[in-house]
Design a protein around this motif. Structure first.
Motif, mmCIF file in Angstrom:
data_model
loop_
_atom_site.group_PDB
_atom_site.id
_atom_site.type_symbol
_atom_site.label_atom_id
_atom_site.label_comp_id
_atom_site.label_asym_id
_atom_site.label_seq_id
_atom_site.Cartn_x
_atom_site.Cartn_y
_atom_site.Cartn_z
ATOM 1 N N LEU A 30 0.853 -1.186 0.000
ATOM 2 C CA LEU A 30 0.000 0.000 0.000
ATOM 3 C C LEU A 30 0.885 1.231 0.000
ATOM 4 N N PHE A 31 0.507 2.192 -0.845
ATOM 5 C CA PHE A 31 1.150 3.504 -0.836
ATOM 6 C C PHE A 31 -0.001 4.473 -0.558
ATOM 7 N N GLY A 32 -0.150 4.822 0.732
ATOM 8 C CA GLY A 32 -1.347 5.575 1.118
ATOM 9 C C GLY A 32 -2.558 4.751 0.720
ATOM 10 N N LYS A 83 -2.851 0.768 -4.151
ATOM 11 C CA LYS A 83 -2.158 -0.524 -4.164
ATOM 12 C C LYS A 83 -0.973 -0.424 -5.112
ATOM 13 N N ILE A 84 0.180 -0.886 -4.666
ATOM 14 C CA ILE A 84 1.366 -0.929 -5.524
ATOM 15 C C ILE A 84 1.637 -2.399 -5.805
ATOM 16 N N ASP A 85 1.507 -2.787 -7.043
ATOM 17 C CA ASP A 85 1.731 -4.172 -7.415
ATOM 18 C C ASP A 85 3.196 -4.532 -7.198
ATOM 19 N N VAL A 99 8.938 2.066 -8.335
ATOM 20 C CA VAL A 99 9.071 3.048 -9.416
ATOM 21 C C VAL A 99 7.921 4.049 -9.343
ATOM 22 N N ASN A 100 8.157 5.176 -9.979
ATOM 23 C CA ASN A 100 7.239 6.304 -9.852
ATOM 24 C C ASN A 100 6.242 6.356 -11.004
ATOM 25 N N LEU A 101 5.014 6.654 -10.662
ATOM 26 C CA LEU A 101 3.965 6.827 -11.670
ATOM 27 C C LEU A 101 4.286 7.996 -12.605
ATOM 28 N N LYS A 102 4.950 9.004 -12.075
ATOM 29 C CA LYS A 102 5.205 10.222 -12.850
ATOM 30 C C LYS A 102 6.599 10.748 -12.497
ATOM 31 N N PRO A 103 7.640 10.084 -13.011
ATOM 32 C CA PRO A 103 9.005 10.529 -12.665
ATOM 33 C C PRO A 103 9.337 11.861 -13.322
ATOM 34 N N GLY A 105 14.872 7.578 -13.547
ATOM 35 C CA GLY A 105 15.319 6.961 -12.298
ATOM 36 C C GLY A 105 14.733 7.591 -11.039
ATOM 37 N N HIS A 106 13.766 8.492 -11.191
ATOM 38 C CA HIS A 106 13.088 9.075 -10.018
ATOM 39 C C HIS A 106 12.225 7.995 -9.383
ATOM 40 N N VAL A 107 12.669 7.497 -8.231
ATOM 41 C CA VAL A 107 11.963 6.395 -7.565
ATOM 42 C C VAL A 107 11.582 6.816 -6.154
ATOM 43 N N LEU A 108 10.851 5.951 -5.483
ATOM 44 C CA LEU A 108 10.344 6.256 -4.141
ATOM 45 C C LEU A 108 10.667 5.120 -3.179
ATOM 46 N N VAL A 109 10.912 5.475 -1.924
ATOM 47 C CA VAL A 109 11.092 4.471 -0.865
ATOM 48 C C VAL A 109 10.124 4.809 0.258
ATOM 49 N N GLN A 121 2.999 17.330 0.277
ATOM 50 C CA GLN A 121 2.746 15.883 0.204
ATOM 51 C C GLN A 121 1.359 15.634 -0.389
ATOM 52 N N THR A 122 1.318 14.804 -1.417
ATOM 53 C CA THR A 122 0.025 14.485 -2.049
ATOM 54 C C THR A 122 -0.442 13.074 -1.705
ATOM 55 N N VAL A 123 0.468 12.204 -1.289
ATOM 56 C CA VAL A 123 0.092 10.836 -0.888
ATOM 57 C C VAL A 123 0.394 10.705 0.609
ATOM 58 N N VAL A 166 4.451 8.182 4.274
ATOM 59 C CA VAL A 166 5.852 8.646 4.212
ATOM 60 C C VAL A 166 6.549 8.067 2.986
ATOM 61 N N HIS A 167 7.231 8.907 2.227
ATOM 62 C CA HIS A 167 8.021 8.410 1.099
ATOM 63 C C HIS A 167 9.180 9.356 0.830
ATOM 64 N N VAL A 168 10.313 8.744 0.518
ATOM 65 C CA VAL A 168 11.498 9.526 0.148
ATOM 66 C C VAL A 168 11.602 9.491 -1.367
ATOM 67 N N HIS A 169 11.668 10.669 -1.977
ATOM 68 C CA HIS A 169 11.924 10.768 -3.408
ATOM 69 C C HIS A 169 13.431 10.634 -3.609
ATOM 70 N N ILE A 170 13.847 9.776 -4.524
ATOM 71 C CA ILE A 170 15.270 9.670 -4.888
ATOM 72 C C ILE A 170 15.370 10.002 -6.364
ATOM 73 N N GLU A 205 4.818 0.035 -18.430
ATOM 74 C CA GLU A 205 6.067 0.818 -18.442
ATOM 75 C C GLU A 205 6.740 0.774 -17.070
ATOM 76 N N MET A 206 5.920 0.875 -16.033
ATOM 77 C CA MET A 206 6.492 0.884 -14.683
ATOM 78 C C MET A 206 7.074 -0.485 -14.331
ATOM 79 N N ALA A 207 6.367 -1.538 -14.700
ATOM 80 C CA ALA A 207 6.866 -2.894 -14.414
ATOM 81 C C ALA A 207 8.164 -3.150 -15.172
HETATM 82 P P1 AMP Z 1 4.406 13.795 -2.868
HETATM 83 O O1 AMP Z 1 3.803 14.955 -3.609
HETATM 84 O O2 AMP Z 1 5.693 14.109 -2.185
HETATM 85 O O3 AMP Z 1 3.392 13.151 -1.951
HETATM 86 O O4 AMP Z 1 4.803 12.730 -3.973
HETATM 87 C C1 AMP Z 1 3.942 11.729 -4.428
HETATM 88 C C2 AMP Z 1 4.741 10.917 -5.414
HETATM 89 O O5 AMP Z 1 4.100 9.683 -5.607
HETATM 90 C C3 AMP Z 1 4.860 11.573 -6.802
HETATM 91 O O6 AMP Z 1 6.195 11.465 -7.231
HETATM 92 C C4 AMP Z 1 3.888 10.753 -7.645
HETATM 93 O O7 AMP Z 1 4.290 10.716 -9.005
HETATM 94 C C5 AMP Z 1 4.019 9.402 -6.982
HETATM 95 N N1 AMP Z 1 2.868 8.518 -7.106
HETATM 96 C C6 AMP Z 1 1.570 8.792 -6.877
HETATM 97 N N2 AMP Z 1 0.831 7.689 -7.007
HETATM 98 C C7 AMP Z 1 1.671 6.677 -7.334
HETATM 99 C C8 AMP Z 1 1.500 5.295 -7.614
HETATM 100 N N3 AMP Z 1 0.314 4.690 -7.587
HETATM 101 N N4 AMP Z 1 2.598 4.571 -7.923
HETATM 102 C C9 AMP Z 1 3.817 5.155 -7.953
HETATM 103 N N5 AMP Z 1 4.044 6.456 -7.699
HETATM 104 C C10 AMP Z 1 2.984 7.207 -7.402
#
Ligand code: AMP
Length: 210
Positions: A55-57, A60-62, A77-81, A85-89, A141-143, A146-150, A197-199
């Motif tokens: 779960l990411f907020g 669901k993250i497959d 991997v990021n939905l919108k890098p 290589g913009h990824v999330l942890v 923060q939109t989600v 907690v997530h670190v953008h790399i 693309e993400m997979a």
């Molecule tokens: P923030 O604005 O810091 O909360 O960043 C949210 C990040 O999550 C952005 O980089 C989005 O592109 C990314 N994001 C949102 N939904 C998803 C998802 N379902 N899978 C992967 N990345 C996502």
């Protein structure tokens, strides 16, 4: 439109081819870390080795989009890098705010960020990294998890270095709009990536960690 965003979105596209929420603690935070983890493991369709999905907020993250994990965290991997290589942890436990993590999770999160950053920087031909946390909605923060953008960074990837933060902001809003089913700009560069693309990107990155 943001010039840095256009340029880097094109790079991200070409690479892929080869809530608002309250600032209060979730009810689960009154449980021990282990108990919370067990509850969320069940909620997340667990397997004997790891989760099939995370779960990411609210999303669901497959597991196809996850490329490495640690005891408490996962990298995906990021939905919108905004750069290649913009990824999330994130921690496996769904908590909105950094202060809600316990010390084991904090240590594990940063160790995984360090491991991922060290692997992806050379892989993407970068020489630096931007590591960022938007900790709470007032910080962008939109989600609510907690997530670190790399972000692997290369010389001149943005005209002004700090434009990267505007790009993260704009892309995050696009991702949030996509989740809501809102229509994005017709301009293709602003669209979010497909699951395929993400997979594909996650499969490439997984090879760095095996
Ligand atoms: P923030 O604005 O810091 O909360 O960043 C949210 C990040 O999550 C952005 O980089 C989005 O592109 C990314 N994001 C949102 N939904 C998803 C998802 N379902 N899978 C992967 N990345 C996502």
């Amino acid at each position: 439109m943001h010039p840095g965003l256009v340029r880097t979105a094109q790079q991200a596209l070409s690479f892929s081819r080869q809530i608002h929420h309250p600032c209060r603690r979730s009810p689960l935070t009154c449980l021990s870390s282990a108990a919370r983890h067990d509850i969320q493991a069940v909620a997340m369709t667990s397997t004997s080795t790891d989760f099939k999905e995370y779960l990411f907020g609210p999303w669901k993250i497959d597991s196809d989009e996850v490329f490495t994990t640690s005891q408490h965290c996962f990298a995906f991997v990021n939905l919108k890098p905004v750069v290649p290589g913009h990824v999330l942890v994130s921690p496996k436990r769904v908590v909105a705010r950094f202060a809600e993590l316990d010390s084991a999770e904090v240590a594990d999160l940063w160790c995984l960020v360090q491991r991922v950053g060290s692997a992806i920087e050379p892989y993407f031909g970068a020489q630096s990294l931007t590591l960022a946390i938007q900790d709470g909605p007032c910080a962008g923060q939109t989600v609510p998890h907690v997530h670190v953008h790399i972000l692997p960074r290369r010389a001149g990837d943005f005209e002004r270095n700090d434009e990267v933060y505007d790009a993260i902001d704009a892309a995050s809003k696009d991702a949030a709009s996509a989740h809501k089913g809102e229509h994005l700009d017709l301009d293709k560069e602003r669209s979010v990536r497909t699951p395929a693309e993400m997979a594909a990107e996650a499969a490439q990155l997984r090879t760095l960690f095996n």
